[in-house]
Every structure is written in structure tokens, then in C-alpha cells.
Design a protein around this motif. Structure first.
Motif, mmCIF file in Angstrom:
data_model
loop_
_atom_site.group_PDB
_atom_site.id
_atom_site.type_symbol
_atom_site.label_atom_id
_atom_site.label_comp_id
_atom_site.label_asym_id
_atom_site.label_seq_id
_atom_site.Cartn_x
_atom_site.Cartn_y
_atom_site.Cartn_z
ATOM 1 N N CYS A 7 14.045 -7.892 163.938
ATOM 2 C CA CYS A 7 14.581 -6.540 164.024
ATOM 3 C C CYS A 7 13.518 -5.689 163.595
ATOM 4 C CB CYS A 7 15.635 -6.436 162.684
ATOM 5 S SG CYS A 7 14.755 -6.830 161.166
ATOM 6 N N SER A 8 13.869 -4.445 164.005
ATOM 7 C CA SER A 8 13.049 -3.475 163.829
ATOM 8 C C SER A 8 12.270 -3.397 162.368
ATOM 9 C CB SER A 8 13.481 -2.046 164.301
ATOM 10 O OG SER A 8 14.265 -1.705 163.453
ATOM 11 N N LEU A 9 11.055 -2.933 162.404
ATOM 12 C CA LEU A 9 10.202 -2.952 161.169
ATOM 13 C C LEU A 9 10.781 -1.930 160.365
ATOM 14 C CD1 LEU A 9 7.689 -4.466 160.009
ATOM 15 C CD2 LEU A 9 6.371 -2.522 160.656
ATOM 16 N N ASN A 10 11.097 -2.487 158.896
ATOM 17 C CA ASN A 10 11.808 -1.365 158.080
ATOM 18 C C ASN A 10 11.231 -1.847 156.553
ATOM 19 O OD1 ASN A 10 13.129 0.799 156.873
ATOM 20 N ND2 ASN A 10 15.185 -0.268 157.550
ATOM 21 N N PRO A 11 10.077 -1.762 156.332
ATOM 22 C CA PRO A 11 9.495 -2.274 154.997
ATOM 23 C C PRO A 11 10.161 -1.460 153.725
ATOM 24 C CG PRO A 11 7.849 -1.372 156.182
ATOM 25 C CD PRO A 11 8.952 -1.234 157.012
ATOM 26 N N PRO A 12 10.364 -2.221 152.769
ATOM 27 C CA PRO A 12 11.229 -1.232 151.544
ATOM 28 C C PRO A 12 10.118 -0.194 150.913
ATOM 29 C CG PRO A 12 10.316 -3.529 150.956
ATOM 30 C CD PRO A 12 10.226 -3.506 152.268
ATOM 31 N N ASP A 13 10.616 0.552 150.361
ATOM 32 C CA ASP A 13 10.092 1.861 149.679
ATOM 33 C C ASP A 13 9.581 1.290 148.699
ATOM 34 O OD1 ASP A 13 9.085 4.224 149.306
ATOM 35 O OD2 ASP A 13 10.998 5.080 148.753
ATOM 36 N N ARG A 14 8.221 1.301 148.346
ATOM 37 C CA ARG A 14 7.765 0.748 147.180
ATOM 38 C C ARG A 14 6.892 1.788 146.350
ATOM 39 N NH1 ARG A 14 10.789 -3.744 146.889
ATOM 40 N NH2 ARG A 14 9.865 -5.711 148.162
ATOM 41 N N LEU A 15 6.681 1.614 145.179
ATOM 42 C CA LEU A 15 5.554 2.207 144.611
ATOM 43 C C LEU A 15 4.504 1.306 144.285
ATOM 44 C CD1 LEU A 15 4.290 4.830 143.094
ATOM 45 C CD2 LEU A 15 5.884 4.387 140.807
ATOM 46 N N LEU A 16 3.280 1.449 144.851
ATOM 47 C CA LEU A 16 2.330 0.756 144.828
ATOM 48 C C LEU A 16 1.265 0.859 143.508
ATOM 49 C CD1 LEU A 16 1.591 0.201 148.574
ATOM 50 C CD2 LEU A 16 2.980 -1.378 147.130
ATOM 51 N N MET A 17 1.754 0.338 142.502
ATOM 52 C CA MET A 17 0.742 0.440 141.297
ATOM 53 C C MET A 17 0.127 -0.840 140.709
ATOM 54 S SD MET A 17 2.618 3.598 139.242
ATOM 55 C CE MET A 17 0.886 3.845 138.514
ATOM 56 N N HIS B 128 13.095 -2.073 140.468
ATOM 57 C CA HIS B 128 12.641 -0.612 140.554
ATOM 58 C C HIS B 128 11.836 -0.298 141.677
ATOM 59 C CE1 HIS B 128 14.181 -0.254 136.415
ATOM 60 N NE2 HIS B 128 13.593 -1.462 136.240
ATOM 61 N N GLY B 129 11.601 -1.358 142.758
ATOM 62 C CA GLY B 129 10.582 -1.246 143.743
ATOM 63 C C GLY B 129 9.023 -1.023 143.455
ATOM 64 N N ILE B 130 8.571 -1.345 141.992
ATOM 65 C CA ILE B 130 7.419 -1.024 141.645
ATOM 66 C C ILE B 130 6.662 -2.199 141.609
ATOM 67 C CG2 ILE B 130 5.922 -0.193 139.856
ATOM 68 C CD1 ILE B 130 8.486 1.547 138.866
ATOM 69 N N GLU B 131 5.601 -2.203 142.382
ATOM 70 C CA GLU B 131 4.478 -3.659 142.332
ATOM 71 C C GLU B 131 3.282 -3.159 141.477
ATOM 72 O OE1 GLU B 131 3.016 -5.560 146.216
ATOM 73 O OE2 GLU B 131 1.093 -4.457 145.410
ATOM 74 N N ILE B 132 3.207 -4.364 140.368
ATOM 75 C CA ILE B 132 2.132 -4.550 139.948
ATOM 76 C C ILE B 132 1.817 -5.653 139.919
ATOM 77 C CG2 ILE B 132 2.619 -2.717 137.902
ATOM 78 C CD1 ILE B 132 3.252 -4.948 135.854
ATOM 79 N N ALA B 133 0.512 -6.265 139.302
ATOM 80 C CA ALA B 133 0.050 -7.726 139.315
ATOM 81 C C ALA B 133 -0.195 -8.486 138.056
ATOM 82 C CB ALA B 133 -1.030 -7.740 140.342
ATOM 83 N N GLY B 134 -0.250 -9.691 138.277
ATOM 84 C CA GLY B 134 -0.610 -10.581 137.191
ATOM 85 C C GLY B 134 -2.110 -10.925 136.842
ATOM 86 N N GLY B 135 -2.674 -11.666 136.227
ATOM 87 C CA GLY B 135 -3.997 -11.910 136.081
ATOM 88 C C GLY B 135 -4.497 -13.004 137.047
ATOM 89 N N GLY C 112 -5.644 6.874 143.208
ATOM 90 C CA GLY C 112 -5.407 7.785 144.312
ATOM 91 C C GLY C 112 -4.142 8.375 144.089
ATOM 92 N N HIS C 113 -3.514 8.414 145.473
ATOM 93 C CA HIS C 113 -2.258 8.920 145.637
ATOM 94 C C HIS C 113 -1.161 8.488 144.488
ATOM 95 C CE1 HIS C 113 0.830 11.351 147.372
ATOM 96 N NE2 HIS C 113 1.641 10.726 147.886
ATOM 97 N N ALA C 114 -1.233 7.398 144.245
ATOM 98 C CA ALA C 114 -0.228 6.666 143.187
ATOM 99 C C ALA C 114 -0.690 7.409 141.803
ATOM 100 C CB ALA C 114 -0.192 5.093 143.041
#
Ligand SMILES: Cc1ncc(COP(=O)(O)O)c(C=O)c1O
Length: 399
Positions: free
Chosen positions: A13-23, A337-344, A359-361
Motif C-alpha cells: 500500500c502507499s507508504l504511511n509510517p506512524p507518527d513517532r516521537l524519536l527519543m 504512546h508512539g514514543i521510541e526509546i531503547a534498551g541497553g 536536536g529537534h526532539a
């Protein structure tokens, strides 16, 4: 989806990535102006208009790196490409190369230096601590390396290497060239390439510059460049051979490989945003906003991995509370919540959360949202954290 094979084109389908907050540890959120720059029409990589853009990007990079280095370019590829350009060109077969053991990216330096033919020696510090200048001095004295690499901002541990001038002075006294990994510091944390006498610094676009990955900053002093010119044999990488790249990024402006035009547009716009804000103001913003984030986290009852003296504002490593499954918390943040964080990474897997403030985040509203979402996710996983006191502490720190 069933495998399609060459006779059945895949159903998409057409590209439609979710709206994420990249932290997380990167990529970070990209400013709309940068996305817009990427979608502007291509010109050729030797078009006179693009040649001007190249010069502008080089000037903006010098401003951001705090350097007058003539040899300041975006390398085609992600941060690892700029990293490999540094090691593949500086290290000759048989050279002794001193690398740190205090994080994931020191180990990557080792792999790259070894592939370039280097003989690897180490300066040790545990993960979660910076290098001690006395240990660096001792390692330099006993191994007399040709090249010393260190990571200014270790993304795997949230540790900022303090007192860089002490390391570069020791290396230069011992006759070694210094390569600094500034992937998670450039544009977010104080970094002064010239004043701190760094010979080679490389970075990435997708951290504190808030650019999509693809064109990665690299700067070299004239003496580092002279060392490359004097190599006994060509660098083992053709694509990243700085001697060859000179034909394109130097005065000649002739073809070496096709530059990633849209990524260069994006980097130019991201660097314009740095210049508009002012580099020192940008460092101050990261300190203030990430400072409020950790004030909130600590007040909530969480602990940081790194001590205050070497806390890295752009990457905050937070200890996972006893009994909490880190992966579930990370999953909840993304799904609910659409928020990305990461593990170790490595031994720290399951033990820390890695929260980027890049930066912008790196904005007050984002850290307030993150604190709320993280606090609730931790509560759902059984941790006793006090979300409202955490938020109050963060709000107070933001002023
Ligand atoms: C400190 C450090 N160095 C090097 C890299 C490699 O960059 P990339 O993943 O863009 O190739 C990263 C990426 O996270 C990093 O954090």
C-alpha cells in the motif's frame, strides 16, 4: 504476506509510517524544514548550483565542528562510513592503534582499525565510566601507538568523555594522532575541534543534527591529511579513500562517486538550523532540557547509570528498576504512546533504558510527554514511581 517471487509483484500500500516521537539513541526527530529540503528537485552532483551547495555545507560543518579545517566534508553513508573513512585512511598496516574498552563504539573502532591492518592495544575503563587521562597517558607511554581513538559521547552508556584536551595533549606528546567519535555530541554537546586539538573527528547526521542518516560529517587537520598523503600503500577502501575523495570535495570538484544529493540537501538545512540557533545556544538547550528530563526521572525514583560528572545530555542511560522487564516498558511506550526509546546493548541489555534528547526532539514538551508515558508504563509493569512529583521537578527545572 506470502512470498511473491518474480512473477507476482508484492502487494503493497502507499507508504504511511506512524507518527513517532524519536527519543531513542537515534535516529532522532527530523525538523519539517529538513524533510522539505529532502523533497526538493534533484540537480546533478556536478551542477554549478550543487557545487555552491557543497561549499555551503562545508562552511556550515566548520561552524558546527568549531574548526577551520580545510578538510571538512560530509561522507556518503551513515556515521559508520565516516568512522570507517577515519580509520581506513589514518591507519596503515602494522600501525599500533590504541582504542578504549568503555563502550560498544570503542569496540567498533577496534574492528575497523584491525581491518585497516592496525595492531590493536587497549586503554581500559568499565562501561559506564569515561577514560581516565592517567590511564590514557600510561597506555600511550607503554604502547607508543600511531593512532589513538576515543568516543566523545558513548551512546551505549550515556557517558560523555570529560577533559578532552588532556587526552589530546597526552596523545600528541606521545606522537599519536587522535580520532574522536563525535556521533552523539556534534550539534548537541560542547565540542571544539580546533581548541581541543582533535586531529580527526567524525559524526553522523541522525543524532543531535536531526537529519535522516545518509551524509556524515568528517573533519581532518592538515597534518592528518598530510599523513594520509604520505601513506606507504593506498587505503584499503576505494569508496572512502580520502585521497580520492579530494577530487570531488577539494578544489577540482570532479567526479569520484555520485553524491547523495537529497541527503546533502537535508544536511545543509539541518546545519542552517544549527547556525540560526547558534551552536553555543544549542549546547545550552540540550543541557537545560535534558537536565530537566533527568531531574524528573530522578524525582520519580529512577537512577542514572552515569555519574553527574560525565552525564551525556544527548543520551540518558537510566537504570531499569528491580523486577521490571525493560523490553515490555519499551514496547508499551511505542504501542501506547508512539514514543521510541531503547534498551541497553551487550552486558547492559535489560539493565538500562537509553533515552535520547537530541536536536529537534530535545524540547520541553517532549520530555514532559516522555516522563508521563514512561512513568505510566513503569507503573503498569509493577514499578513504584511517582509520576506527578517527577513532572513537577521537570517543570521546575525548565523554569
Ligand atoms: C557513538 C557512535 N559511533 C558510531 C555510530 C555509528 O553510526 P551509524 O549507525 O549511523 O552508522 C553510532 C550509531 O549509533 C554511535 O552512536
Amino acid at each position: 504476506m506470502r512470498p511473491s517471487g518474480m512473477n507476482h509483484p508484492p502487494e503493497t500500500c502507499s507508504l504511511n509510517p506512524p507518527d513517532r516521537l524519536l527519543m531513542g539513541p537515534g535516529p532522532s526527530d527530523v525538523h519539517p524544514r529538513v524533510l522539505q529540503a529532502m523533497s526538493t528537485p534533484l540537480v546533478g552532483h556536478l551542477d554549478p548550483v550543487f557545487l555552491t551547495i557543497m561549499t555551503e555545507v562545508q562552511d556550515l560543518l566548520r561552524y558546527t565542528f568549531r574548526t577551520e579545517n580545510r578538510w571538512t566534508i560530509p561522507v556518503s553513508g551513515t556515521g559508520s562510513a565516516a568512522m570507517e573513512a577515519a580509520f581506513a585512511n589514518l591507519v596503515e598496516p602494522g600501525d599500533t592503534v590504541l582504542v578504549p574498552t568503555n563502550g560498544y563504539f570503542g569496540a567498533r573502532m577496534e574492528s575497523m582499525a584491525r581491518r585497516a591492518g592496525g595492531e590493536i592495544v587497549h586503554v581500559h575503563a568499565p562501561w559506564g565510566r569515561p577514560l581516565d587521562p592517567d590511564d590514557v597517558r600510561a597506555a600511550l607511554a607503554s604502547h607508543r601507538p600511531a593512532v589513538f581513538g576515543f568516543v566523545h559521547a558513548e551512546t551505549s552508556t550515556g557517558v560523555l568523555q570529560p577533559d578532552v584536551p588532556a587526552l589530546t595533549a597526552a596523545a600528541h606528546e606521545a606522537g599519536a594522532m587522535v580520532i574522536a567519535d563525535t556521533v552523539t555530541s556534534l550539534g548537541g554537546v560542547e565540542l571544539r575541534v580546533d581548541e581541543w586539538n582533535i586531529d580527526v573527528a567524525y559524526s553522523g547526521g541522525q543524532k543531535c543534527l536531526s537529519c535522516p542518516p545518509g551524509a556524515s560529517p568528517l573533519t581532518l587537520t592538515d597534518s592528518a591529511f598530510d599523513r594520509i598523503r604520505a601513506r606507504r600503500e593506498p587505503a584499503r577502501s576505494w569508496y572512502l579513500d580520502i585521497g580520492l575523495l579530494e577530487s570531488y570535495w577539494g578544489d577540482e570538484r570532479s567526479y569520484h562517486h555520485t553524491a547523495p544529493i537529497s541527503n546533502i540537501y537535508a544536511l545543509r538545512e539541518a546545519l542552517r538550523l544549527v547556525a540560526e540557533e547558534g551552536i553555543e545556544q544549542r549546547w545550552a538547550r540540550h543541557l537545560k532540557v535534558a537536565g530537566a528530563l533527568i531531574a524528573g526521572l530522578q524525582e520519580m525514583g529512577l537512577e542514572m547509570l552515569a555519574e553527574d560528572a560525565w552525564w551525556l545530555p544527548s543520551l540518558n542511560a537510566v537504570l531499569v528498576p528491580e523486577g521490571v522487564d525493560a523490553k515490555s516498558v519499551i514496547r508499551r511506550l511505542l504501542a501506547d504512546h508512539g514514543i521510541e526509546i531503547a534498551g541497553g546493548l551487550g552486558d547492559l541489555a535489560g539493565k538500562i533504558f537509553r533515552i535520547g534528547c537530541m536536536g529537534h526532539a530535545c524540547q520541553p514538551r517532549n520530555i514532559l510527554m516522555l516522563l508521563t508515558a514512561l512513568g505510566h508504563a513503569l507503573q503498569q509493569e509493577g514499578a513504584r514511581v511517582d509520576v506527578s512529583t517527577g513532572l513537577a521537578a521537570a517543570a521546575e527545572a525548565l523554569g
